[in-house]
Motif scaffolding. Structure first.
Motif, PDB file in Angstrom:
ATOM      1  N   LEU A 100       0.869  -1.163  -0.202  1.00 51.69           N
ATOM      2  CA  LEU A 100       0.122  -0.026   0.042  1.00 51.69           C
ATOM      3  C   LEU A 100       0.746   1.238  -0.031  1.00 51.69           C
ATOM      4  O   LEU A 100       0.695   2.286  -0.802  1.00 51.69           O
ATOM      5  CB  LEU A 100      -0.889  -0.036   1.513  1.00 51.69           C
ATOM      6  N   CYS A 101       1.767   1.427   0.841  1.00 47.64           N
ATOM      7  CA  CYS A 101       2.769   2.469   0.834  1.00 47.64           C
ATOM      8  C   CYS A 101       3.590   2.473  -0.527  1.00 47.64           C
ATOM      9  O   CYS A 101       3.860   3.482  -0.820  1.00 47.64           O
ATOM     10  CB  CYS A 101       3.480   2.479   2.107  1.00 47.64           C
ATOM     11  N   GLU A 102       4.022   1.388  -0.880  1.00 41.52           N
ATOM     12  CA  GLU A 102       4.852   1.579  -2.053  1.00 41.52           C
ATOM     13  C   GLU A 102       4.028   1.906  -3.380  1.00 41.52           C
ATOM     14  O   GLU A 102       4.786   2.873  -4.242  1.00 41.52           O
ATOM     15  CB  GLU A 102       5.553   0.261  -2.371  1.00 41.52           C
ATOM     16  N   GLU A 103       2.895   1.448  -3.442  1.00 43.59           N
ATOM     17  CA  GLU A 103       2.135   1.922  -4.755  1.00 43.59           C
ATOM     18  C   GLU A 103       1.807   3.307  -4.336  1.00 43.59           C
ATOM     19  O   GLU A 103       1.776   4.268  -5.472  1.00 43.59           O
ATOM     20  CB  GLU A 103       0.826   1.250  -4.678  1.00 43.59           C
ATOM     21  N   ALA A 104       1.710   3.897  -3.247  1.00 39.59           N
ATOM     22  CA  ALA A 104       1.192   5.369  -3.039  1.00 39.59           C
ATOM     23  C   ALA A 104       2.389   6.118  -3.300  1.00 39.59           C
ATOM     24  O   ALA A 104       2.488   7.336  -4.076  1.00 39.59           O
ATOM     25  CB  ALA A 104       0.811   5.679  -1.304  1.00 39.59           C
ATOM     26  N   ALA A 105       3.700   5.802  -3.079  1.00 37.75           N
ATOM     27  CA  ALA A 105       5.137   6.282  -3.014  1.00 37.75           C
ATOM     28  C   ALA A 105       5.255   6.485  -4.737  1.00 37.75           C
ATOM     29  O   ALA A 105       5.487   7.568  -5.300  1.00 37.75           O
ATOM     30  CB  ALA A 105       6.051   5.835  -2.711  1.00 37.75           C
ATOM     31  N   ARG A 106       4.979   5.295  -5.466  1.00 36.64           N
ATOM     32  CA  ARG A 106       5.104   5.430  -7.099  1.00 36.64           C
ATOM     33  C   ARG A 106       3.785   6.434  -7.704  1.00 36.64           C
ATOM     34  O   ARG A 106       4.227   6.779  -8.692  1.00 36.64           O
ATOM     35  CB  ARG A 106       4.826   3.609  -7.475  1.00 36.64           C
ATOM     36  N   SER A 107       2.785   6.401  -7.070  1.00 35.15           N
ATOM     37  CA  SER A 107       1.821   7.277  -7.772  1.00 35.15           C
ATOM     38  C   SER A 107       2.066   8.705  -7.366  1.00 35.15           C
ATOM     39  O   SER A 107       1.253   9.493  -7.725  1.00 35.15           O
ATOM     40  CB  SER A 107       0.377   6.778  -7.343  1.00 35.15           C
ATOM     41  N   GLY A 108       3.124   8.970  -6.593  1.00 34.67           N
ATOM     42  CA  GLY A 108       3.330  10.504  -6.360  1.00 34.67           C
ATOM     43  C   GLY A 108       2.781  10.936  -5.026  1.00 34.67           C
ATOM     44  O   GLY A 108       2.534  12.324  -4.895  1.00 34.67           O
TER      45      GLY A 108
END
Length: 261
Positions: A158-166
């Motif tokens: 969840l956190c990695e996807e949020a980081a990738r999405s900006g």
């Protein structure tokens, strides 16, 4: 199997507003007011252009007697609650008393049942013992170990996807929103509703596990957790899994490593 008719035999289950007003012994205007009350409307079903009111629900507004359908004493109005009472209800999940000083007996008992699991074991964060930093870490590790590794990997992804999405910065209150946006089931989304005590420990473990998350996660340095007396990695290996590899021994080292890349 229905063993008892919910209303007297001479009364229908549902009736139009005019008929319901006649049964309850009130005016049609009062019945319409009850039916369209935004806080506590009467149960009803649409039938063409009309609405049918559930007759058994009228017992909440009028006392039912054997001699006549419904007595003339109106149901007491719901007392107004103060701002502090509403805040107590929102924070504790309990229905406060009208004075706003303490919750009602039913609400307190219901809140107590909600804090216990199926085996009757207390699952609340605070159980009367002083909350030390070690207990905060143990509570977070128990949260992870409850469904390890699935729950932990869901949080990491969840956190990695949020980081990738900006996403600029991940806070405790953002987790539920992120889970909903990523299409997780509502039951899984509720896992990410947590308090600051839990998130303060989980955020440190996230940085130790993935130093790259230092770009979006910024734990607040506290003397209780960061004075060096708690070995986060050793506690994890002792209470969750011994084969977990952390890329940094502390979250401060992980933050320096992640932000230097």
């Amino acid at each position: 199997m229905i063993t008892e008719w919910p209303v007297p035999a001479e009364l229908p289950l549902y009736a139009p507003i005019d008929r319901a007003a006649e049964i309850a012994g009130v005016s049609r205007e009062k019945m319409r007011e009850w039916a369209h009350d935004q806080r506590d409307p009467l149960p009803q079903i649409p039938c063409g252009r009309k609405r049918l009111v559930r007759i058994v629900a009228l017992t909440r507004r009028r006392k039912c007697t054997a001699s006549r359908g419904f007595a003339s004493r109106p149901w007491p109005a719901r007392p107004r609650r103060s701002w502090r009472a509403w805040r107590w209800s929102w924070r504790c999940g309990a229905t406060p008393s009208p004075c706003g000083t303490r919750p009602t007996t039913w609400a307190w008992e219901h809140r107590g049942r909600a804090m216990r699991n199926a085996d009757g074991i207390e699952t609340a964060l605070y159980d009367g013992v002083p909350m030390t930093p070690e207990r905060r870490v143990e509570h977070a590790l128990a949260w992870i170990a409850g469904d390890y590794p699935r729950k932990w990997l869901r949080l990491v992804n969840l956190c990695e996807e949020a980081a990738r999405s900006g996403w600029p910065r991940i806070r405790r209150g953002d987790l539920y929103v992120l889970a909903s946006q990523q299409g997780l089931d509502i039951t899984l989304c509720r896992e990410f509703r947590m308090d600051n005590n839990l998130w303060s420990v989980l955020s440190r473990y996230l940085l130790m596990f993935r130093p790259s998350l230092a770009a979006v996660i910024f734990p607040k340095t506290t003397k209780a957790l960061d004075d060096g007396s708690i070995d986060f990695e050793a506690l994890w290996h002792d209470q969750v899994a011994r084969n977990t590899f952390f890329r940094a021994p502390t979250w401060e080292a992980a933050a320096k490593r992640g932000r230097s890349v």
